[in-house]
Scaffold this motif. Structure first.
Motif, PDB file in Angstrom:
ATOM      1  N   ASN A  64       0.783  -0.998  -0.008  1.00 29.18           N
ATOM      2  CA  ASN A  64       0.023  -0.109   0.028  1.00 29.18           C
ATOM      3  C   ASN A  64       0.562   1.234   0.058  1.00 29.18           C
ATOM      4  O   ASN A  64       2.102   1.099  -0.005  1.00 29.18           O
ATOM      5  N   HIS A  65       0.343   2.427   0.275  1.00 27.22           N
ATOM      6  CA  HIS A  65       1.021   3.794  -0.020  1.00 27.22           C
ATOM      7  C   HIS A  65       2.019   3.846   1.396  1.00 27.22           C
ATOM      8  O   HIS A  65       2.856   4.718   1.198  1.00 27.22           O
ATOM      9  N   ILE A  66       1.965   3.069   2.244  1.00 25.98           N
ATOM     10  CA  ILE A  66       2.969   3.088   3.461  1.00 25.98           C
ATOM     11  C   ILE A  66       4.069   1.884   3.391  1.00 25.98           C
ATOM     12  O   ILE A  66       4.502   1.784   4.453  1.00 25.98           O
ATOM     13  N   GLY A  67       3.837   1.189   2.477  1.00 23.93           N
ATOM     14  CA  GLY A  67       4.972   0.072   2.624  1.00 23.93           C
ATOM     15  C   GLY A  67       4.580  -1.155   3.266  1.00 23.93           C
ATOM     16  O   GLY A  67       5.388  -1.994   3.299  1.00 23.93           O
ATOM     17  N   GLN A  68       3.334  -1.444   3.543  1.00 25.48           N
ATOM     18  CA  GLN A  68       2.547  -2.489   4.210  1.00 25.48           C
ATOM     19  C   GLN A  68       1.839  -3.250   2.913  1.00 25.48           C
ATOM     20  O   GLN A  68       1.636  -2.896   2.121  1.00 25.48           O
ATOM     21  N   VAL A  69       1.572  -4.464   3.575  1.00 25.75           N
ATOM     22  CA  VAL A  69       0.878  -5.436   2.636  1.00 25.75           C
ATOM     23  C   VAL A  69      -0.300  -4.752   2.504  1.00 25.75           C
ATOM     24  O   VAL A  69      -1.068  -4.295   3.329  1.00 25.75           O
ATOM     25  N   HIS A  70      -1.172  -4.529   1.217  1.00 22.16           N
ATOM     26  CA  HIS A  70      -2.306  -3.697   0.975  1.00 22.16           C
ATOM     27  C   HIS A  70      -3.513  -4.738   1.578  1.00 22.16           C
ATOM     28  O   HIS A  70      -3.278  -5.834   1.610  1.00 22.16           O
ATOM     29  N   ALA A  71      -4.610  -3.918   1.897  1.00 24.76           N
ATOM     30  CA  ALA A  71      -5.715  -4.577   2.436  1.00 24.76           C
ATOM     31  C   ALA A  71      -6.152  -5.749   1.582  1.00 24.76           C
ATOM     32  O   ALA A  71      -6.694  -6.691   2.000  1.00 24.76           O
ATOM     33  N   CYS A  72      -6.090  -5.441   0.246  1.00 25.07           N
ATOM     34  CA  CYS A  72      -6.787  -6.538  -0.680  1.00 25.07           C
ATOM     35  C   CYS A  72      -5.903  -7.546  -0.866  1.00 25.07           C
ATOM     36  O   CYS A  72      -6.179  -8.758  -1.121  1.00 25.07           O
ATOM     37  N   ALA A  73      -4.511  -7.273  -0.667  1.00 24.38           N
ATOM     38  CA  ALA A  73      -3.585  -8.520  -0.806  1.00 24.38           C
ATOM     39  C   ALA A  73      -3.811  -9.410   0.473  1.00 24.38           C
ATOM     40  O   ALA A  73      -3.777 -10.724   0.400  1.00 24.38           O
ATOM     41  N   MET A  74      -4.139  -8.920   1.680  1.00 28.54           N
ATOM     42  CA  MET A  74      -4.464  -9.717   2.690  1.00 28.54           C
ATOM     43  C   MET A  74      -5.701 -10.342   2.517  1.00 28.54           C
ATOM     44  O   MET A  74      -5.848 -11.600   2.790  1.00 28.54           O
ATOM     45  N   ALA A  75      -6.657  -9.886   2.069  1.00 22.55           N
ATOM     46  CA  ALA A  75      -7.796 -10.548   1.986  1.00 22.55           C
ATOM     47  C   ALA A  75      -7.693 -11.541   0.574  1.00 22.55           C
ATOM     48  O   ALA A  75      -8.125 -12.834   0.726  1.00 22.55           O
ATOM     49  N   LEU A  76      -6.837 -11.487  -0.313  1.00 28.06           N
ATOM     50  CA  LEU A  76      -6.508 -12.468  -1.400  1.00 28.06           C
ATOM     51  C   LEU A  76      -5.737 -13.760  -0.719  1.00 28.06           C
ATOM     52  O   LEU A  76      -6.131 -14.945  -1.009  1.00 28.06           O
ATOM     53  N   LEU A  77      -5.047 -13.462   0.349  1.00 28.97           N
ATOM     54  CA  LEU A  77      -4.197 -14.340   0.999  1.00 28.97           C
ATOM     55  C   LEU A  77      -5.167 -15.374   1.701  1.00 28.97           C
ATOM     56  O   LEU A  77      -5.042 -16.720   1.634  1.00 28.97           O
ATOM     57  N   ALA A  78      -6.121 -14.768   2.633  1.00 30.90           N
ATOM     58  CA  ALA A  78      -7.139 -15.544   3.118  1.00 30.90           C
ATOM     59  C   ALA A  78      -8.086 -16.299   2.175  1.00 30.90           C
ATOM     60  O   ALA A  78      -8.289 -17.339   2.415  1.00 30.90           O
ATOM     61  N   GLU A  79      -8.386 -15.474   1.244  1.00 29.85           N
ATOM     62  CA  GLU A  79      -9.196 -16.181   0.223  1.00 29.85           C
ATOM     63  C   GLU A  79      -8.817 -17.297  -0.508  1.00 29.85           C
ATOM     64  O   GLU A  79      -9.495 -18.407  -0.702  1.00 29.85           O
TER      65      GLU A  79
END
Length: 170
Positions: A64-79
């Motif tokens: 994301n804009h602060i260099g952390q894993v993006h919210a959508c990427a975390m959702a993709l991982l769980a999905e």
């Protein structure tokens, strides 16, 4: 007793390989089947009928804009974890579909992410013996600190492939 399907047979065929080679092979194969999974560079650490463990490094393409894993990427991982553990259990005549996703973002992430999706024996039996149904798949998503920056609920459904083609024609 657990029934086999094409996906579980593919996973079983890799069982004799060393862990590193097996992880790379499954990750590359599944990344081609689901291109977004390949783009995110999700790694399949463990795939079985009762548990799937996937991980993702914190690399530029998913930040994301602060260099952390993006919210959508975390959702993709769980999905991905919950979808693959579900797919390991449904008959070849069925297709799995995500029905609902609920994610609560608790705190910023720290580094790489890991998702562990687990099914109970009762859930596995339900999937293997019913033509269609749905179940809430448990998943824990942690970062490098070992903490859970998100909490998820993933409701998966399975229907026969013929039911899907009938619905798309309507």
């Amino acid at each position: 007793m657990t029934k086999s399907n094409r996906l579980s047979k593919l996973v079983k065929a890799t069982a004799r390989l060393p862990q590193g080679i097996r992880t790379a092979l499954l990750s590359k194969t599944f990344g081609r089947i689901v291109p977004m999974v390949g783009s995110a560079r999700i790694r399949y650490e463990q795939v079985s009928h009762d548990q799937v463990i996937v991980s993702m490094a914190n690399h530029k393409a998913i930040q994301n804009h602060i260099g952390q894993v993006h919210a959508c990427a975390m959702a993709l991982l769980a999905e991905t974890a919950t979808g693959f553990v579900t797919a390991m259990n449904v008959p070849d005549s069925a297709i799995v579909l995500i029905k609902s996703i609920k994610i609560d973002y608790k705190r910023p992430t720290k580094g790489a992410m890991r998702a562990v999706a687990t099914l109970t024996p009762e859930q596995q039996q339900l999937m293997q013996n019913r033509e269609k149904g749905e179940t809430l798949v448990q998943v824990s998503v942690t970062d490098e600190s070992g903490e859970e920056p998100i909490q998820c609920e993933m409701l998966w459904a399975w229907i026969t492939k013929s039911q899907l083609s009938n619905k798309t024609k309507a």
